[in-house]
Design a protein around this motif. Structure first.
Motif, PDB file in Angstrom:
ATOM      1  N   MET A 107       0.948  -1.233   0.062  1.00  0.00           N
ATOM      2  CA  MET A 107      -0.235  -0.019   0.048  1.00  0.00           C
ATOM      3  C   MET A 107       1.007   1.168  -0.041  1.00  0.00           C
ATOM      4  O   MET A 107       1.878   1.263   0.620  1.00  0.00           O
ATOM      5  N   GLU A 121       0.950   5.634  -0.081  1.00  0.00           N
ATOM      6  CA  GLU A 121       0.208   6.911   0.306  1.00  0.00           C
ATOM      7  C   GLU A 121       1.199   7.867  -0.009  1.00  0.00           C
ATOM      8  O   GLU A 121       2.407   7.999   0.566  1.00  0.00           O
ATOM      9  N   GLY A 174      -2.208  -0.879  -4.194  1.00  0.00           N
ATOM     10  CA  GLY A 174      -3.285  -0.106  -3.727  1.00  0.00           C
ATOM     11  C   GLY A 174      -2.361   1.198  -3.515  1.00  0.00           C
ATOM     12  O   GLY A 174      -1.463   1.515  -2.895  1.00  0.00           O
ATOM     13  N   TRP A 179      -2.998   5.540  -2.139  1.00  0.00           N
ATOM     14  CA  TRP A 179      -3.744   6.895  -1.405  1.00  0.00           C
ATOM     15  C   TRP A 179      -3.107   7.820  -1.957  1.00  0.00           C
ATOM     16  O   TRP A 179      -1.933   7.985  -2.053  1.00  0.00           O
ATOM     17  N   THR A 182     -12.554   1.780  -5.432  1.00  0.00           N
ATOM     18  CA  THR A 182     -11.977   2.952  -5.496  1.00  0.00           C
ATOM     19  C   THR A 182     -12.725   3.836  -4.542  1.00  0.00           C
ATOM     20  O   THR A 182     -13.986   3.562  -4.166  1.00  0.00           O
ATOM     21  N   ARG A 192      -9.070  13.404  -0.802  1.00  0.00           N
ATOM     22  CA  ARG A 192      -8.514  12.100  -0.537  1.00  0.00           C
ATOM     23  C   ARG A 192      -9.021  11.107  -1.528  1.00  0.00           C
ATOM     24  O   ARG A 192     -10.292  10.909  -1.438  1.00  0.00           O
ATOM     25  N   TYR A 197      -8.481   6.829  -3.008  1.00  0.00           N
ATOM     26  CA  TYR A 197      -7.769   5.717  -3.093  1.00  0.00           C
ATOM     27  C   TYR A 197      -8.045   4.906  -4.482  1.00  0.00           C
ATOM     28  O   TYR A 197      -9.382   4.760  -4.802  1.00  0.00           O
ATOM     29  N   SER A 216      -7.525   0.744  -5.863  1.00  0.00           N
ATOM     30  CA  SER A 216      -6.868  -0.721  -5.439  1.00  0.00           C
ATOM     31  C   SER A 216      -5.886  -1.140  -6.554  1.00  0.00           C
ATOM     32  O   SER A 216      -5.831  -0.602  -7.652  1.00  0.00           O
ATOM     33  N   GLU A 222     -11.423   3.955   6.251  1.00  0.00           N
ATOM     34  CA  GLU A 222     -10.043   3.937   5.952  1.00  0.00           C
ATOM     35  C   GLU A 222      -9.430   3.038   6.757  1.00  0.00           C
ATOM     36  O   GLU A 222      -8.522   2.143   6.390  1.00  0.00           O
ATOM     37  N   VAL A 244      -7.259  -0.117   5.276  1.00  0.00           N
ATOM     38  CA  VAL A 244      -5.838  -0.340   5.113  1.00  0.00           C
ATOM     39  C   VAL A 244      -5.185  -0.772   6.498  1.00  0.00           C
ATOM     40  O   VAL A 244      -4.034  -1.477   6.599  1.00  0.00           O
TER      41      VAL A 244
END
Length: 330
Positions: free
Chosen positions: A1, A3, A63, A65, A88, A117, A119, A121, A285, A289
């Motif tokens: 993941m 970010e 994924g 962010w 998403t 914000r 996200y 995948s 979230e 996550v």
């Protein structure tokens, strides 16, 4: 993941920051992704009138962010994007999430005063453009005579959800041409600029038409807006408990009724409903996550009773937190 958080107004500097986090570099305004968390590119350049612009064409291998954090600057971001994804997620100030699966193709305008914000995948395709717009540029395009009115107009449109539009066929065609330009060499940038300006023209022509038929009832000075931003910050300082309207009113020295009206004008929801939206968005979230159980998430957000947390979560997302947790694990 992966970010990426940023609050830089200049897109070229944000791109350099992103490259550093990916342990790569930006060359001639272009960031080529190294394969993890994506393949593809983000390209930066300036449009006429120094409009700061990026073009995005990515296929995610993990994924991702992206969090553009709010600032106190009155600038705006025009976004035209197409996301194809199994999962998403997007929020603007925690309000009105986008569809969670399949194709999301939208064109919208976001203020720097808002937190954005997003996200997507692993396996998602993310394509589009982002253009930073000044209040002066918007004033000319929205035919607003006074600069102080620009933010009021935007807030009025936002409160009615008119700042977001599903991508129409012509915009989609222009985006395809933009991402797969038929010309190379010296003419390439001129071609790209032309297509981006045409996309902007389509959106703002539509937005001007919407403004002409909507009653613009939001009347807030910049001092009012600064005070409501202060209220929002206090409201969300602890998502396990909401301060009372009385306490928030005392904080900015206005009546409770004025606070509630101005808060709704700016964020589209009453304060407590907005708090609950943010609270449940945070829960979502954490479920997606973090390696936490549903009970741990509920407890961290102030719910000692798991049933109450489940009901609150279901009210916002129309599914139980346990069901969402299972989806995030797949």
């Amino acid at each position: 993941m992966f970010e990426f958080k940023f609050n830089i107004r200049q897109l070229d500097l944000a791109l350099i920051q992103l490259a550093e986090e990916l342990k790569t570099t930006v060359t001639d305004g272009e960031l080529i992704f190294p394969g993890d968390p994506a393949t593809g590119y983000i390209r930066h350049f300036l449009l006429p009138n120094d409009l700061d612009t990026i073009i995005i064409d990515l296929s995610l291998t993990d994924g991702m962010w992206i969090n553009r954090q709010k600032t106190d600057l009155e600038y705006y971001v025009f976004i035209c994007e197409e996301i194809i994804s199994d999962h998403t997620y997007a929020k603007i100030d925690g309000v009105k999430p986008e569809p969670s699966t399949g194709l999301a193709a939208n064109v919208y305008l976001v203020s720097f005063l808002s937190d954005l914000r997003q996200y997507a995948s692993a396996g998602s395709t993310v394509r589009g453009i982002r253009v930073i717009l000044s209040p002066e540029w918007l004033a000319s395009y929205l035919h607003v005579s006074e600069l102080d009115e620009v933010l009021q107009r935007y807030l009025a449109l936002k409160s009615k959800s008119v700042h977001v539009r599903e991508m129409d066929y012509e915009t989609h065609r222009l985006l395809e041409e933009l991402l797969r330009p038929p010309v190379e060499g010296p003419l390439r940038n001129a071609y790209l600029e032309n297509r981006i300006m045409m996309i902007l023209e389509i959106f703002f022509s539509w937005l001007s038409q919407q403004m002409s038929v909507l009653s613009m009832t939001v009347k807030m000075t910049k001092d009012d807006i600064a005070r409501i931003i202060q209220v929002e910050k206090a409201l969300l300082s602890d998502l396990s408990r909401a301060p009372s309207i009385t306490d928030l009113s005392k904080l900015i020295a206005v009546s409770a009724s004025k606070l509630k009206k101005q808060f709704r004008d700016m964020y589209g929801l009453p304060p407590y409903e907005y708090f609950q939206q943010q609270r449940m968005q945070k829960a979502k979230e954490m479920l997606m996550v973090d390696q936490l159980t549903v009970k741990q998430v509920g407890n961290s957000l102030g719910y000692s009773n798991l049933s109450n947390f489940t009901l609150a979560f279901r009210k916002v997302f129309n599914e139980n937190p346990g069901e969402m947790k299972k989806k995030s694990i797949k």
